[in-house]
Design a protein around this motif. Sequence first.
Motif, PDB file in Angstrom:
ATOM      1  N   SER A  12       8.858 -40.321  72.657  1.00  0.00           N
ATOM      2  CA  SER A  12       8.484 -39.631  71.419  1.00  0.00           C
ATOM      3  C   SER A  12       8.089 -40.620  70.334  1.00  0.00           C
ATOM      4  CB  SER A  12       9.665 -38.804  70.881  1.00  0.00           C
ATOM      5  OG  SER A  12      10.326 -38.106  71.890  1.00  0.00           O
ATOM      6  N   HIS A  13       7.111 -40.224  69.524  1.00  0.00           N
ATOM      7  CA  HIS A  13       6.857 -40.932  68.277  1.00  0.00           C
ATOM      8  C   HIS A  13       7.891 -40.478  67.244  1.00  0.00           C
ATOM      9  CE1 HIS A  13       3.005 -42.787  69.308  1.00  0.00           C
ATOM     10  NE2 HIS A  13       2.662 -41.669  69.902  1.00  0.00           N
ATOM     11  N   PRO A  14       8.418 -41.400  66.448  1.00  0.00           N
ATOM     12  CA  PRO A  14       9.370 -40.985  65.407  1.00  0.00           C
ATOM     13  C   PRO A  14       8.696 -40.123  64.352  1.00  0.00           C
ATOM     14  CG  PRO A  14       8.805 -43.305  65.158  1.00  0.00           C
ATOM     15  CD  PRO A  14       8.202 -42.854  66.449  1.00  0.00           C
ATOM     16  N   ILE A  15       9.418 -39.129  63.863  1.00  0.00           N
ATOM     17  CA  ILE A  15       8.923 -38.280  62.773  1.00  0.00           C
ATOM     18  C   ILE A  15       9.351 -38.918  61.459  1.00  0.00           C
ATOM     19  CG2 ILE A  15       9.104 -36.022  61.663  1.00  0.00           C
ATOM     20  CD1 ILE A  15       9.368 -34.788  64.412  1.00  0.00           C
ATOM     21  N   ARG A  16       8.369 -39.207  60.628  1.00  0.00           N
ATOM     22  CA  ARG A  16       8.669 -39.913  59.382  1.00  0.00           C
ATOM     23  C   ARG A  16       7.751 -39.411  58.268  1.00  0.00           C
ATOM     24  NH1 ARG A  16       5.175 -43.079  62.320  1.00  0.00           N
ATOM     25  NH2 ARG A  16       3.535 -44.136  61.115  1.00  0.00           N
ATOM     26  N   ASP A  17       8.145 -39.661  57.063  1.00  0.00           N
ATOM     27  CA  ASP A  17       7.383 -39.240  55.899  1.00  0.00           C
ATOM     28  C   ASP A  17       5.982 -39.849  55.932  1.00  0.00           C
ATOM     29  OD1 ASP A  17       7.277 -37.993  53.205  1.00  0.00           O
ATOM     30  OD2 ASP A  17       7.041 -40.061  52.540  1.00  0.00           O
ATOM     31  N   GLY A  18       4.959 -38.994  55.756  1.00  0.00           N
ATOM     32  CA  GLY A  18       3.592 -39.465  55.675  1.00  0.00           C
ATOM     33  C   GLY A  18       2.972 -39.887  56.989  1.00  0.00           C
ATOM     34  N   MET A  19       3.581 -39.553  58.102  1.00  0.00           N
ATOM     35  CA  MET A  19       3.065 -39.978  59.403  1.00  0.00           C
ATOM     36  C   MET A  19       1.728 -39.309  59.710  1.00  0.00           C
ATOM     37  SD  MET A  19       5.482 -37.774  62.005  1.00  0.00           S
ATOM     38  CE  MET A  19       4.695 -38.411  63.496  1.00  0.00           C
ATOM     39  N   PRO A  20       0.960 -39.851  60.658  1.00  0.00           N
ATOM     40  CA  PRO A  20      -0.316 -39.229  61.017  1.00  0.00           C
ATOM     41  C   PRO A  20      -0.118 -37.841  61.624  1.00  0.00           C
ATOM     42  CG  PRO A  20      -0.189 -41.478  61.843  1.00  0.00           C
ATOM     43  CD  PRO A  20       1.176 -41.121  61.372  1.00  0.00           C
ATOM     44  N   VAL A  21      -1.070 -36.955  61.359  1.00  0.00           N
ATOM     45  CA  VAL A  21      -1.072 -35.622  61.960  1.00  0.00           C
ATOM     46  C   VAL A  21      -2.501 -35.312  62.411  1.00  0.00           C
ATOM     47  CG1 VAL A  21       0.858 -34.773  60.573  1.00  0.00           C
ATOM     48  CG2 VAL A  21      -1.486 -34.462  59.741  1.00  0.00           C
ATOM     49  N   TYR A  22      -2.631 -34.289  63.220  1.00  0.00           N
ATOM     50  CA  TYR A  22      -3.953 -33.839  63.649  1.00  0.00           C
ATOM     51  C   TYR A  22      -4.761 -33.426  62.413  1.00  0.00           C
ATOM     52  CZ  TYR A  22      -7.444 -31.537  66.611  1.00  0.00           C
ATOM     53  OH  TYR A  22      -8.606 -31.185  67.250  1.00  0.00           O
ATOM     54  N   PRO A  23      -6.034 -33.791  62.335  1.00  0.00           N
ATOM     55  CA  PRO A  23      -6.837 -33.452  61.149  1.00  0.00           C
ATOM     56  C   PRO A  23      -6.749 -31.972  60.788  1.00  0.00           C
ATOM     57  CG  PRO A  23      -8.071 -34.905  62.596  1.00  0.00           C
ATOM     58  CD  PRO A  23      -6.832 -34.535  63.345  1.00  0.00           C
ATOM     59  N   GLY A  24      -6.375 -31.709  59.529  1.00  0.00           N
ATOM     60  CA  GLY A  24      -6.255 -30.341  59.040  1.00  0.00           C
ATOM     61  C   GLY A  24      -4.862 -29.759  59.140  1.00  0.00           C
ATOM     62  N   ASP A  25      -3.987 -30.381  59.937  1.00  0.00           N
ATOM     63  CA  ASP A  25      -2.606 -29.891  60.043  1.00  0.00           C
ATOM     64  C   ASP A  25      -1.822 -30.227  58.779  1.00  0.00           C
ATOM     65  OD1 ASP A  25      -3.113 -28.950  62.559  1.00  0.00           O
ATOM     66  OD2 ASP A  25      -1.494 -30.049  63.543  1.00  0.00           O
ATOM     67  N   PRO A  26      -0.717 -29.504  58.526  1.00  0.00           N
ATOM     68  CA  PRO A  26       0.115 -29.844  57.365  1.00  0.00           C
ATOM     69  C   PRO A  26       0.637 -31.274  57.471  1.00  0.00           C
ATOM     70  CG  PRO A  26       0.747 -27.718  58.286  1.00  0.00           C
ATOM     71  CD  PRO A  26      -0.203 -28.335  59.263  1.00  0.00           C
ATOM     72  N   GLY A  27       0.649 -31.961  56.340  1.00  0.00           N
ATOM     73  CA  GLY A  27       1.220 -33.299  56.304  1.00  0.00           C
ATOM     74  C   GLY A  27       2.733 -33.268  56.418  1.00  0.00           C
ATOM     75  N   MET A  48       6.763 -29.930  57.382  1.00  0.00           N
ATOM     76  CA  MET A  48       5.812 -30.399  58.384  1.00  0.00           C
ATOM     77  C   MET A  48       5.286 -29.213  59.164  1.00  0.00           C
ATOM     78  SD  MET A  48       8.390 -32.102  61.187  1.00  0.00           S
ATOM     79  CE  MET A  48       9.532 -31.085  62.150  1.00  0.00           C
ATOM     80  N   GLY A  49       4.226 -29.440  59.939  1.00  0.00           N
ATOM     81  CA  GLY A  49       3.664 -28.406  60.788  1.00  0.00           C
ATOM     82  C   GLY A  49       4.373 -28.340  62.130  1.00  0.00           C
ATOM     83  N   SER A  50       4.104 -27.280  62.853  1.00  0.00           N
ATOM     84  CA  SER A  50       4.749 -27.076  64.150  1.00  0.00           C
ATOM     85  C   SER A  50       4.211 -28.001  65.234  1.00  0.00           C
ATOM     86  CB  SER A  50       4.599 -25.615  64.589  1.00  0.00           C
ATOM     87  OG  SER A  50       3.232 -25.226  64.584  1.00  0.00           O
ATOM     88  N   HIS A  51       3.092 -28.697  64.943  1.00  0.00           N
ATOM     89  CA  HIS A  51       2.489 -29.602  65.922  1.00  0.00           C
ATOM     90  C   HIS A  51       2.551 -31.043  65.421  1.00  0.00           C
ATOM     91  CE1 HIS A  51       0.866 -26.332  68.487  1.00  0.00           C
ATOM     92  NE2 HIS A  51       0.999 -25.680  67.346  1.00  0.00           N
ATOM     93  N   THR A  52       3.694 -31.404  64.873  1.00  0.00           N
ATOM     94  CA  THR A  52       3.913 -32.734  64.326  1.00  0.00           C
ATOM     95  C   THR A  52       4.381 -33.697  65.417  1.00  0.00           C
ATOM     96  OG1 THR A  52       4.422 -31.930  62.107  1.00  0.00           O
ATOM     97  CG2 THR A  52       5.337 -34.066  62.712  1.00  0.00           C
ATOM     98  N   GLY A  53       3.828 -34.903  65.404  1.00  0.00           N
ATOM     99  CA  GLY A  53       4.300 -35.942  66.304  1.00  0.00           C
ATOM    100  C   GLY A  53       4.158 -35.543  67.764  1.00  0.00           C
TER     101      GLY A  53
END
Length: 217
Positions: A12-27, A48-53
């Motif tokens: 897994s990629h760690p979930i962190r503040d300001g991390m990259p997301v799919y273009p248009g997804d919630p930050g 965050m969005g449901s498709h984070t990380g």
Amino acid sequence: MPADASRLVDLSHPIRDGMPVYPGDPGVSIGPALTVDADGVDVAGIRMGSHTGTHVDAPSHTVRGGRTMADVGLDELVGDAVVLRVPGLAEGEVYDWDRLEAHGSLPAQLPPIVLIDTGWARWFDDERRTRHPALAAEAAEELLRRGMRVLGVDTLSPDATAGGAAFPVHDAVLGSGRLIVENVANLDAVPDRVRVGFFPLRLAGDGAPVRAVAFLD
């Protein structure tokens, strides 16, 4: 160490503040909501969005009326996996069945989980992440015919992200009621055959972040 013990590899990629997301997804926003000094406890506020990380796509992500995460059992997300290595891909390249079989013919019956290692996970924090290679829809359909129930990729999507509005691999996999896991990390640390588990937050919607784990004997 007990004879039945396994070493765990975090995929897994760690979930962190300001991390990259799919273009248009919630930050992703993570910050203090309560503090020990002011409230006696530390509690973080998370948005965050449901498709984070590293996350799983349920069929309802792209299929109207498709299964949601409430319909997905954990047994579907734990099992034997094959890791298909597809190195040396160019930005935006579409890789087909021949590329998947470049290191040897694949069996007629595949394990239930197929993971594709393009090496692109290293660009997760770089803007190149959006120009990742994409899987050909025909190759995804052949994987399904050979028994795949979960497709995992180390990129933002198995479909093209940069400039793309079509989702043919999503249509094939999610349209058949199967699942997709995106942004899988550390596939270079596991063998070609491995047992894995994707453990999602218990959300009832179209997808959920997962803790992805490989079990090494």
